[in-house]
Design a protein around this motif. Sequence first.
Motif, mmCIF file in Angstrom:
data_model
loop_
_atom_site.group_PDB
_atom_site.id
_atom_site.type_symbol
_atom_site.label_atom_id
_atom_site.label_comp_id
_atom_site.label_asym_id
_atom_site.label_seq_id
_atom_site.Cartn_x
_atom_site.Cartn_y
_atom_site.Cartn_z
ATOM 1 N N PHE A 119 -2.762 70.438 57.240
ATOM 2 C CA PHE A 119 -2.972 69.657 55.940
ATOM 3 C C PHE A 119 -3.584 68.284 56.154
ATOM 4 O O PHE A 119 -4.217 67.919 55.329
ATOM 5 N N SER A 120 -3.141 67.659 57.237
ATOM 6 C CA SER A 120 -4.064 66.241 57.472
ATOM 7 C C SER A 120 -5.376 66.424 57.570
ATOM 8 O O SER A 120 -6.059 65.445 57.257
ATOM 9 N N VAL A 121 -5.824 67.607 58.179
ATOM 10 C CA VAL A 121 -7.353 67.684 58.352
ATOM 11 C C VAL A 121 -7.889 67.973 57.007
ATOM 12 O O VAL A 121 -8.937 67.377 56.785
ATOM 13 N N ALA A 122 -7.120 68.404 56.007
ATOM 14 C CA ALA A 122 -7.764 68.815 54.767
ATOM 15 C C ALA A 122 -7.737 67.418 54.095
ATOM 16 O O ALA A 122 -8.587 67.096 53.358
ATOM 17 N N ALA A 123 -6.599 66.442 54.179
ATOM 18 C CA ALA A 123 -6.594 65.123 53.611
ATOM 19 C C ALA A 123 -7.927 64.487 54.134
ATOM 20 O O ALA A 123 -8.453 63.641 53.407
ATOM 21 N N LEU A 124 -8.297 64.420 55.294
ATOM 22 C CA LEU A 124 -9.302 63.766 55.840
ATOM 23 C C LEU A 124 -10.650 64.240 55.121
ATOM 24 O O LEU A 124 -11.689 63.348 54.861
ATOM 25 N N ALA A 125 -10.683 65.651 55.106
ATOM 26 C CA ALA A 125 -12.000 66.164 54.439
ATOM 27 C C ALA A 125 -11.990 65.600 52.834
ATOM 28 O O ALA A 125 -13.064 65.240 52.593
ATOM 29 N N SER A 126 -10.795 65.553 52.313
ATOM 30 C CA SER A 126 -10.862 64.900 51.042
ATOM 31 C C SER A 126 -11.397 63.546 50.947
ATOM 32 O O SER A 126 -12.162 63.098 49.778
ATOM 33 N N SER A 127 -10.839 62.854 51.980
ATOM 34 C CA SER A 127 -11.447 61.377 51.796
ATOM 35 C C SER A 127 -13.002 61.434 52.254
ATOM 36 O O SER A 127 -13.530 60.490 51.586
ATOM 37 N N MET A 128 -13.415 62.248 53.046
ATOM 38 C CA MET A 128 -14.777 62.113 53.395
ATOM 39 C C MET A 128 -15.812 62.623 52.008
ATOM 40 O O MET A 128 -16.689 62.182 51.904
ATOM 41 N N VAL A 129 -15.186 63.373 51.307
ATOM 42 C CA VAL A 129 -15.684 63.898 50.094
ATOM 43 C C VAL A 129 -15.973 62.561 48.936
ATOM 44 O O VAL A 129 -17.095 62.310 48.537
ATOM 45 N N ASN A 130 -14.918 61.705 49.194
ATOM 46 C CA ASN A 130 -14.907 60.627 48.395
ATOM 47 C C ASN A 130 -16.259 59.550 48.866
ATOM 48 O O ASN A 130 -17.021 59.075 48.056
ATOM 49 N N ILE A 131 -16.063 59.510 50.051
ATOM 50 C CA ILE A 131 -17.197 58.724 50.701
ATOM 51 C C ILE A 131 -18.636 59.133 50.521
ATOM 52 O O ILE A 131 -19.455 58.568 50.253
ATOM 53 N N PHE A 132 -18.600 60.595 50.725
ATOM 54 C CA PHE A 132 -19.924 61.347 50.235
ATOM 55 C C PHE A 132 -20.297 60.927 48.859
ATOM 56 O O PHE A 132 -21.610 60.652 48.714
ATOM 57 N N ASN A 133 -19.418 60.862 47.862
ATOM 58 C CA ASN A 133 -19.979 60.669 46.499
ATOM 59 C C ASN A 133 -20.147 59.110 46.444
ATOM 60 O O ASN A 133 -21.163 58.967 45.388
ATOM 61 N N LYS A 134 -19.795 58.435 47.153
ATOM 62 C CA LYS A 134 -19.993 56.797 46.904
ATOM 63 C C LYS A 134 -21.645 56.803 47.608
ATOM 64 O O LYS A 134 -22.270 56.347 46.782
ATOM 65 N N GLU A 135 -21.972 57.534 48.464
ATOM 66 C CA GLU A 135 -23.189 57.494 49.046
ATOM 67 C C GLU A 135 -24.111 58.112 47.933
ATOM 68 O O GLU A 135 -25.435 58.116 47.732
ATOM 69 N N LEU A 136 -23.634 59.430 47.329
ATOM 70 C CA LEU A 136 -24.647 59.987 46.249
ATOM 71 C C LEU A 136 -24.869 58.903 45.228
ATOM 72 O O LEU A 136 -25.923 58.946 44.542
ATOM 73 N N GLU A 137 -23.733 58.382 44.983
ATOM 74 C CA GLU A 137 -23.989 57.248 43.748
ATOM 75 C C GLU A 137 -24.946 56.192 43.990
ATOM 76 O O GLU A 137 -25.756 55.952 43.049
ATOM 77 N N LYS A 138 -24.784 55.675 45.226
ATOM 78 C CA LYS A 138 -25.991 54.715 45.665
ATOM 79 C C LYS A 138 -27.530 54.994 45.506
ATOM 80 O O LYS A 138 -28.358 54.476 45.406
ATOM 81 N N LYS A 139 -27.558 56.740 45.800
ATOM 82 C CA LYS A 139 -28.832 57.177 45.704
ATOM 83 C C LYS A 139 -29.134 57.425 44.404
ATOM 84 O O LYS A 139 -30.455 57.948 44.294
ATOM 85 N N GLY A 140 -28.309 57.474 43.391
ATOM 86 C CA GLY A 140 -28.693 58.179 42.388
ATOM 87 C C GLY A 140 -28.677 59.521 42.124
ATOM 88 O O GLY A 140 -29.156 60.039 40.958
ATOM 89 N N PHE A 141 -27.645 60.166 42.837
ATOM 90 C CA PHE A 141 -27.704 61.612 42.926
ATOM 91 C C PHE A 141 -26.468 61.789 42.233
ATOM 92 O O PHE A 141 -25.661 61.135 41.986
ATOM 93 N N THR A 142 -26.145 63.136 41.740
ATOM 94 C CA THR A 142 -25.076 63.922 41.229
ATOM 95 C C THR A 142 -23.948 63.915 42.228
ATOM 96 O O THR A 142 -24.118 64.368 43.094
ATOM 97 N N THR A 143 -22.724 63.412 41.864
ATOM 98 C CA THR A 143 -21.433 63.428 42.559
ATOM 99 C C THR A 143 -21.181 64.817 42.378
ATOM 100 O O THR A 143 -21.590 65.680 41.530
ATOM 101 N N ILE A 144 -20.156 65.330 43.643
ATOM 102 C CA ILE A 144 -19.859 66.619 43.422
ATOM 103 C C ILE A 144 -18.138 66.480 43.044
ATOM 104 O O ILE A 144 -17.539 65.880 43.606
ATOM 105 N N LYS A 145 -17.782 67.813 42.675
ATOM 106 C CA LYS A 145 -16.129 68.128 42.895
ATOM 107 C C LYS A 145 -16.172 69.199 43.926
ATOM 108 O O LYS A 145 -16.950 70.082 44.136
ATOM 109 N N VAL A 146 -14.784 69.327 44.529
ATOM 110 C CA VAL A 146 -14.787 70.245 45.664
ATOM 111 C C VAL A 146 -13.327 70.787 45.157
ATOM 112 O O VAL A 146 -12.599 70.373 44.560
ATOM 113 N N GLY A 147 -13.042 72.181 45.658
ATOM 114 C CA GLY A 147 -11.586 72.534 45.823
ATOM 115 C C GLY A 147 -11.218 72.943 47.165
ATOM 116 O O GLY A 147 -12.131 73.532 48.055
#
Length: 240
Positions: A119-147
């Motif tokens: 469960f903690s690994v999944a929470a870490l993955a969730s946080s890294m998706v948020n960082i990924f989206n921040k990087e995508l925003e900086k590049k002007g790319f489309t952010t993602i949603k995950v399940g």
Amino acid sequence: MEAKHNNYNHISGARRMKEILNQADVDYQERDTLPTRDALTFNNGFYAYCSALFIDIRESSKLPDKHTRPVLARMYRAFVSEMVAVFASFSRCREVNIVGDCVWAVYNTPTTDDIDEVFSVAALASSMVNIFNKELEKKGFTTIKVGIGMSYGRALMIKAGYEGSGMNDVVYMGDVVNHAAKLAANGSKTYNDSRFMVSDVFRQNLNDHNKGLLTWNSNRRCWHGYVVRMDVDEWTGENY
């Protein structure tokens, strides 16, 4: 697995299939925990309890309409490589697999503490998706949603492939894998679906704190929630 060219003979193929289908049921043993890869042959298999964790990008089929192929390649490579790194960071991880934009893993979880760690690994993955989206925003790319889907149960572990060719892999089959995949497919699917989707049995084995992070989703018949690693999210807020 990487393909290796071998001439094919249909008579040998018929014999191989017959031999496999004639294997005795006794060759498929029940275990409380997952054995190592070394215990597998082309003639046996193991039923064992484990946890499965899936993460999948929502509406990824729409991304090619918004970005060029080189951009998509960088996006997928960044996402997949980081999810593989996160999933493999827990020592109980036995296998990590990539299927398109989906990353999934199987964990040997003989104790409830191990299930909390998944469960903690999944929470870490969730946080890294948020960082990924921040990087995508900086590049002007489309952010993602995950399940993100998690399940616990018994899986059949076998070695499958072309014996003697070097082309083989470990395959995990069973409800635990199928259920986790389905749960991930429902994560973030609608406004009423949270990012995390967790099976009832998996939640039952979590500690009280982690249980409290989830609520019942009556439409999906599972538990769901939005969960992150607080230390990683604090770092993200300070640096983005």
